[in-house]
Write a protein that holds these residues in place. Structure first.
Motif, short mmCIF file in Angstrom:
data_model
loop_
_atom_site.label_atom_id
_atom_site.label_comp_id
_atom_site.label_asym_id
_atom_site.label_seq_id
_atom_site.Cartn_x
_atom_site.Cartn_y
_atom_site.Cartn_z
N UNK A 122 -2.66 1.20 -13.81
CA UNK A 122 -3.05 -0.06 -13.20
C UNK A 122 -2.84 -0.21 -11.71
N UNK A 123 -2.28 0.81 -11.04
CA UNK A 123 -2.14 0.70 -9.59
C UNK A 123 -3.52 0.83 -8.96
N UNK A 124 -3.93 -0.09 -8.09
CA UNK A 124 -5.24 0.02 -7.45
C UNK A 124 -5.43 1.38 -6.77
N UNK A 125 -6.63 1.92 -6.89
CA UNK A 125 -6.93 3.26 -6.39
C UNK A 125 -6.54 3.43 -4.94
N UNK A 126 -6.82 2.42 -4.12
CA UNK A 126 -6.58 2.54 -2.68
C UNK A 126 -5.09 2.48 -2.32
N UNK A 127 -4.23 2.13 -3.30
CA UNK A 127 -2.80 1.98 -3.02
C UNK A 127 -1.97 3.17 -3.48
N UNK A 128 -2.61 4.19 -4.05
CA UNK A 128 -1.89 5.40 -4.49
C UNK A 128 -2.19 6.53 -3.52
#
Length: 457
Positions: free
Chosen positions: A205-211
């Motif tokens: 569930x971590x947004x793609x742009x935040x990993x």
């Protein structure tokens, strides 16, 4: 705060309030019957006072960053990053275990350090507010639901650095994705160790742009062969046993069982016994993962062997074919494993012959020591893959084959040296995660300002 997250926060808070009549007797029993818990008992409740001496040039009235680690290993691994962050930001440090707390206190005596409160909303809310926490950074896999929900309730952004998820942990969290997706979705940045970890955090569930991928910070330890580790006192301790046993003419072969657990130690020693006698004296250095389990080790270590502790030692005269070629040393202190590793000829990675998942082999690789592990390496899978592919680590399906490997290592010092060189090459190639992590954290660390003040909590 999103309505779904607010709902879960209120559920946690309601359960917290309902359970207090049951929690209080448990806390009293811990205080009454566990003397080791008393010195830091108030810290577990978030009630301890704290002091700090930040640089005069640092603006601390605008809030602080809470940096949280689990235990001793994570505290040591996070030290270079904490040192970098502390140059520019006011930090509050917490740990889950007492050994982690002591390591942080030793490395950062001027910063506020405490044990993390028990994961209950009624403890985390006042803890975060009283310390003016503006942002939170967790190290590796320290995911605490109440902490994160309270952070969201207070408007405090949270992130994870050197993040990883074991296969077992990922499967467990996937089964409860309806809960963990809210927590992971609230994270503002996650800096991961590997590509596999990156995909797992996105799946949860971590947004793609935040990993972001930065590599493993544990590779950025000081180089132990360039003055970073003083092993003189340990060398004297190790050699004392070897001189007493009468092996001055030829140095014994030193096998280090690193961060080892009792049951796997028992099986490893049994496998070594089956392969005796060896062409060289064998000095087995036992470094337990948890010192509170030392009585378990002493309960099965052969009394007819030389067994020396770090603080004192004893030996007995009884010998036979095996005992004339084997003696043991038991490390009963924290904080000396890295220095002891430099003195070994071969290192067994603890937690890999038991279904634990393995403990870090990076210290040995950095020191140029050949490595051997068992089959259970889920927690260190990327590191093991790199070292195995590089040629400096051997994986065994079980301890029964260890005696044959020992014999080969004793007879082939050239091969042993080559394996150590391969590990050093991998160590050199993998460094740089610290710099990458600092770069990736810049957006998260920008605009430090006071956290939102709420009166309805």
């Amino acid at each position: 705060m999103r309505s779904s997250s607010l709902f879960y926060y209120r559920i946690f808070l309601l359960l917290n309030r309902i359970l207090w009549p049951f929690i209080l007797p448990v806390l009293f029993c811990v205080w009454a019957f566990s003397p080791r818990s008393r010195p830091h008992f108030l810290e577990r409740l978030g009630l301890s006072s704290f002091s700090s001496r930040y640089p005069e040039t640092m603006e601390v009235s605008s809030g602080k960053i809470l940096f949280h680690v689990a235990s001793l290993g994570e505290a040591n691994a996070a030290t270079p990053l904490i040192r970098k962050l502390s140059e520019s930001f006011p930090l509050v440090l917490t740990a889950t275990t007492v050994t982690g707390r002591e390591a942080l206190k030793k490395n950062f005596p001027l910063l506020p350090v405490s044990l993390a409160p028990i994961d209950l909303p009624d403890l985390w809310i006042p803890f975060l507010k009283s310390r003016q926490i503006q942002k939170i950074l967790l190290f590796e896999t320290e995911i605490w639901p109440s902490m994160l929900l309270c952070a969201m309730r207070l408007g405090i952004p949270a992130g994870i650095v050197n993040a990883r998820l074991s296969t077992r942990g990922f499967r467990r969290m996937s089964r409860f994705r309806f809960l963990f997706s809210r927590l992971f979705g609230s994270l503002k940045t996650v800096v991961v160790q590997s590509g596999e970890d990156l995909e797992r955090f996105r799946t949860l569930g971590v947004p793609k742009q935040d990993v972001h991928l930065a590599g493993n910070l544990k590779w950025d330890i000081p180089d132990p062969l360039k003055g970073g580790t003083d092993s003189s006192l340990l060398s004297e301790w190790v050699q004392r046993a070897e001189k007493i046993w009468g092996s001055e003419n030829r140095r014994p072969f030193r096998l280090l069982l690193s961060s080892i657990h009792p049951e796997e130690t028992k099986r490893i020693l049994a496998a070594i016994e089956k392969g005796a006698p060896y062409p060289l004296f064998l000095h087995v250095l036992i470094a337990p993962r948890h010192l509170e389990r030392l009585p378990e080790f002493r309960s099965f270590l052969p009394k007819s062997l030389l067994v020396q502790d770090r603080h004192d030692f004893f030996f007995m005269e009884e010998k036979n074919v095996l005992h004339g070629h084997l003696f043991l040393s038991l490390l009963d202190t924290y904080g000396e494993l890295r220095a002891l590793t430099v003195l070994a000829d071969l290192v067994v990675v603890g937690g890999t012959f038991d279904p634990v998942g393995g403990h870090s082999p990076i210290d040995a690789a950095a020191a140029g020591i050949p490595l051997v592990s068992g089959p259970n390496v889920d927690h260190i899978r990327e590191v093991v893959q790199d070292l195995s592919d590089g040629g400096g680590m051997i994986q065994l399906p079980g301890p029964d084959l260890l005696s044959a490997l020992l014999l080969e290592q004793m007879k082939s010092p050239e091969k042993r040296e080559k394996m150590g060189q391969k590990n050093r090459e991998v160590f050199a190639a993998q460094r740089g995660a610290l710099q990458r992590t600092m770069e990736l954290l810049k957006p998260f660390l920008e605009e430090m300002s006071p956290p939102s003040k709420r009166t309805d909590l």
